[in-house]
Scaffold this motif. Structure first.
Motif, PDB file in Angstrom:
ATOM      1  N   ILE A   1       0.826  -1.207   0.000  1.00 16.94           N
ATOM      2  CA  ILE A   1       0.000   0.000   0.000  1.00 16.94           C
ATOM      3  C   ILE A   1       0.861   1.259   0.000  1.00 16.94           C
ATOM      4  O   ILE A   1       0.469   2.292  -0.551  1.00 16.94           O
ATOM      5  N   THR A   2       2.038   1.176   0.581  1.00 14.40           N
ATOM      6  CA  THR A   2       2.973   2.306   0.550  1.00 14.40           C
ATOM      7  C   THR A   2       3.396   2.599  -0.881  1.00 14.40           C
ATOM      8  O   THR A   2       3.468   3.766  -1.295  1.00 14.40           O
ATOM      9  N   VAL A   3       3.677   1.544  -1.638  1.00 16.06           N
ATOM     10  CA  VAL A   3       4.066   1.706  -3.055  1.00 16.06           C
ATOM     11  C   VAL A   3       2.906   2.278  -3.864  1.00 16.06           C
ATOM     12  O   VAL A   3       3.100   3.129  -4.729  1.00 16.06           O
ATOM     13  N   VAL A   4       1.691   1.829  -3.566  1.00 16.32           N
ATOM     14  CA  VAL A   4       0.509   2.322  -4.282  1.00 16.32           C
ATOM     15  C   VAL A   4       0.335   3.822  -4.066  1.00 16.32           C
ATOM     16  O   VAL A   4       0.182   4.595  -5.022  1.00 16.32           O
ATOM     17  N   TYR A   5       0.377   4.252  -2.801  1.00 16.38           N
ATOM     18  CA  TYR A   5       0.232   5.680  -2.501  1.00 16.38           C
ATOM     19  C   TYR A   5       1.358   6.490  -3.135  1.00 16.38           C
ATOM     20  O   TYR A   5       1.125   7.580  -3.690  1.00 16.38           O
ATOM     21  N   ALA A   6       2.576   5.983  -3.058  1.00 17.82           N
ATOM     22  CA  ALA A   6       3.723   6.698  -3.611  1.00 17.82           C
ATOM     23  C   ALA A   6       3.587   6.871  -5.118  1.00 17.82           C
ATOM     24  O   ALA A   6       3.867   7.953  -5.665  1.00 17.82           O
ATOM     25  N   THR A   7       3.146   5.823  -5.813  1.00 16.18           N
ATOM     26  CA  THR A   7       2.999   5.875  -7.273  1.00 16.18           C
ATOM     27  C   THR A   7       1.953   6.895  -7.684  1.00 16.18           C
ATOM     28  O   THR A   7       2.188   7.716  -8.594  1.00 16.18           O
ATOM     29  N   ILE A   8       0.798   6.863  -7.031  1.00 16.04           N
ATOM     30  CA  ILE A   8      -0.287   7.783  -7.404  1.00 16.04           C
ATOM     31  C   ILE A   8       0.091   9.231  -7.111  1.00 16.04           C
ATOM     32  O   ILE A   8      -0.098  10.122  -7.948  1.00 16.04           O
ATOM     33  N   ILE A   9       0.634   9.482  -5.918  1.00 13.69           N
ATOM     34  CA  ILE A   9       0.988  10.858  -5.538  1.00 13.69           C
ATOM     35  C   ILE A   9       2.120  11.378  -6.418  1.00 13.69           C
ATOM     36  O   ILE A   9       2.102  12.542  -6.868  1.00 13.69           O
ATOM     37  N   GLY A  10       3.116  10.539  -6.714  1.00 10.52           N
ATOM     38  CA  GLY A  10       4.200  10.951  -7.610  1.00 10.52           C
ATOM     39  C   GLY A  10       3.678  11.297  -8.993  1.00 10.52           C
ATOM     40  O   GLY A  10       4.100  12.281  -9.600  1.00 10.52           O
ATOM     41  N   GLN A  11       2.735  10.480  -9.487  1.00 12.81           N
ATOM     42  CA  GLN A  11       2.119  10.731 -10.798  1.00 12.81           C
ATOM     43  C   GLN A  11       1.380  12.075 -10.789  1.00 12.81           C
ATOM     44  O   GLN A  11       1.496  12.871 -11.731  1.00 12.81           O
ATOM     45  N   MET A  12       0.630  12.329  -9.736  1.00  5.46           N
ATOM     46  CA  MET A  12      -0.137  13.581  -9.646  1.00  5.46           C
ATOM     47  C   MET A  12       0.777  14.803  -9.603  1.00  5.46           C
ATOM     48  O   MET A  12       0.491  15.832 -10.240  1.00  5.46           O
ATOM     49  N   ILE A  13       1.875  14.707  -8.870  1.00  5.69           N
ATOM     50  CA  ILE A  13       2.812  15.835  -8.784  1.00  5.69           C
ATOM     51  C   ILE A  13       3.429  16.109 -10.156  1.00  5.69           C
ATOM     52  O   ILE A  13       3.486  17.261 -10.617  1.00  5.69           O
ATOM     53  N   GLY A  14       3.887  15.048 -10.826  1.00  2.00           N
ATOM     54  CA  GLY A  14       4.469  15.213 -12.159  1.00  2.00           C
ATOM     55  C   GLY A  14       3.471  15.778 -13.149  1.00  2.00           C
ATOM     56  O   GLY A  14       3.796  16.685 -13.934  1.00  2.00           O
ATOM     57  N   ASP A  15       2.236  15.272 -13.117  1.00  3.52           N
ATOM     58  CA  ASP A  15       1.200  15.767 -14.032  1.00  3.52           C
ATOM     59  C   ASP A  15       0.823  17.213 -13.730  1.00  3.52           C
ATOM     60  O   ASP A  15       0.505  17.985 -14.650  1.00  3.52           O
ATOM     61  N   SER A  16       0.844  17.588 -12.466  1.00  6.23           N
ATOM     62  CA  SER A  16       0.529  18.980 -12.095  1.00  6.23           C
ATOM     63  C   SER A  16       1.540  19.947 -12.711  1.00  6.23           C
ATOM     64  O   SER A  16       1.168  21.017 -13.212  1.00  6.23           O
TER      65      SER A  16
END
Length: 479
Positions: A172-187
């Motif tokens: 679940i740590t990897v899941v949260y990290a992947t989604i949040i990292g994706q959102m930051i990059g897309d922002s």
């Protein structure tokens, strides 16, 4: 030729950078979490794959198809993205309502429903990312496209490392990290291209929408079927095996996906180039030369992965050692996907997108049939054989339908090469004697090189002629 090579190299920067960051993520994650936990992470990847296959509704492909024919690019952008954004509201709502059942299906527990909320919210970011990247790519802004691709992947890697250091070593740590990292990059990508999003959302081309839908909706039907084809192997492993086998399979898939370096680079370069050539009515020999060349290059990379699979597997932790016998057949995924980009042009140029439905159905039937036969007995190895074989069927179907409706070109070399790779991939699974399998892989390398010597000579001769023409023009200008 010089301009094309320069553009290809600029696209390659992004693909190489992204692939390097993806590969760097593998040892980081496998060092911290077990194969069983990694298997649960792959279920999140499965959910994201389904989202990506569905949420665009084929309007992204329609956007690319109309880009060179529609004068107002910004109006085309806002018209094409309008329906996917509306659809995303429905998708987000449904995911939030059924968060707990989805959590049980993906992670075998309803305790992770908050992750489903986050995955749902990421839908909007995925849509903006896809269409902005398409807009940049179709304008042939290769360097900008590459740098932002690297940025998004870097943010995912950075968040993954930080989260695994700071929080528990679980999936679940990897899941949260992947989604949040994706959102930051897309922002950051959205902020950089904010002018593209500064428009009146009500001022869309209503006459263009049906045209986009006619091209896009058959694509999305094919994409949904294709998405089932993509995830069926993981579902079979989940049902007949356990999360540990799924984790090993996912790790092997990540290694095989190293070949996506070339697939992504080539696709980003080839799509706008192929449309441009078709519009200019370039001779068929140009398309054939590109197809043969890309088959040769990616077959060499395929063979290289087989030759050095022992060393490559050292990037994983010891618990993932069995993955080296899973990944050979998975290499057919990027190989067949890449080559089919050059052999399915008839479907694209003649706008027969409904044929993609038949292609996906054929691949799905092959995948389901082989998974039923092989996974219960051989586990992840059986799933890899089924997946590799299904992607070969995907390539053959795509090529057959394209050549039936288009002038096309000979793919005899493709068939011979694919057959050789299939046999040697099977031998890499059953033969564990290092010196023997190394010799077999070297023989494969020699055979492929021999088959493509005429293509290499043709490319070198073409480059030499272009260089001589360029020198002649420079001398003429001096005179």
């Amino acid at each position: 030729m010089k301009t094309l090579i320069k553009r290809l190299m600029q696209f390659a920067i992004g693909s190489l950078g992204s692939a390097f960051l993806n590969l760097l993520t593998i040892p980081v994650v496998t060092y911290f979490i077990s194969p069983a936990e990694y298997g649960k992470t792959s279920m999140f990847m499965l959910a994201q794959t389904l989202l990506i296959c569905v949420i665009y509704l084929g309007f992204d492909q329609a956007f690319a198809r109309e880009f060179y024919d529609y004068a107002d690019k910004n109006k085309l952008f806002r018209t094409a993205i309008f329906i996917p954004l509306l659809f995303s509201i429905f998708v987000i709502t449904m995911m939030c309502i059924f968060a707990k059942p989805l959590s049980i299906f993906l992670f075998d527990s309803d305790n992770y429903y908050h992750a489903i909320y986050l995955i749902a919210c990421s839908t909007l970011f995925l849509i903006f990312e896809r269409f902005i990247f398409l807009h940049i790519r179709m304008q042939n802004k290769a360097l900008e496209f590459s740098l932002f691709n690297i940025l998004v992947k870097f943010m995912i890697l950075l968040c993954t490392v930080l989260f695994l250091i700071m929080f528990s070593h679980t999936f679940i740590t990897v899941v949260y990290a992947t989604i949040i990292g994706q959102m930051i990059g897309d922002s950051i990508l959205i902020i950089r291209n904010y002018r593209l999003l500064q428009f009146n959302w009500l001022k869309i081309d209503r006459d263009l929408l049906p045209k986009l839908a006619r091209f896009g909706l058959p694509v999305v039907v094919a994409t949904v079927i294709y998405s089932l084809f993509v995830i069926i192997d993981k579902l079979f492993i989940r049902y007949f095996c356990d999360f540990e086998q799924l984790g090993l399979y996912t790790a092997a898939f990540k290694i095989a996906s190293a070949l996506l370096i070339l697939q992504t680079t080539f696709s980003n370069f080839w799509v706008p180039t192929a449309y441009e050539w078709y519009k200019k009515q370039k001779p068929m020999r140009y398309f054939k030369l590109v197809s043969d060349s890309i088959m040769f290059v990616i077959a060499l990379l395929f063979t290289g992965l087989l030759l050095f699979k022992g060393l490559i597997m050292m990037i994983l932790s010891p618990g993932y050692a069995e993955a080296q016998y899973i990944f050979p057949f998975l290499c057919f995924y990027p190989l067949m996907m890449t080559v089919s980009e050059t052999t399915n042009l008839g479907i694209v140029f003649l706008k027969k997108s409904w044929l993609n439905i038949l292609v996906s159905i054929i691949a799905l039937v092959v995948s389901v049939g082989l998974n039923v036969l092989l996974v219960p007995r051989y586990g992840a190895i059986g799933a890899s054989i089924a997946t590799g074989s299904a992607y070969i069927a995907f390539f053959l179907a795509r090529t057959y339908f394209s050549m039936k409706i288009w002038k096309g070109f000979s793919v005899k070399r493709h068939m011979i090469t694919t057959s050789l790779l299939f046999v040697v991939a099977a031998l890499n699974i059953v033969i564990h004697t290092v010196w023997l399998i190394t010799m077999i892989n070297l023989v494969l390398l020699a055979c492929i090189t021999f088959i493509y010597i005429p293509i290499v000579l043709t490319v070198l001769r073409s480059l030499r002629e272009k260089r001589q023409q360029s020198l002649g023009q420079e001398k003429g200008m001096e005179i």
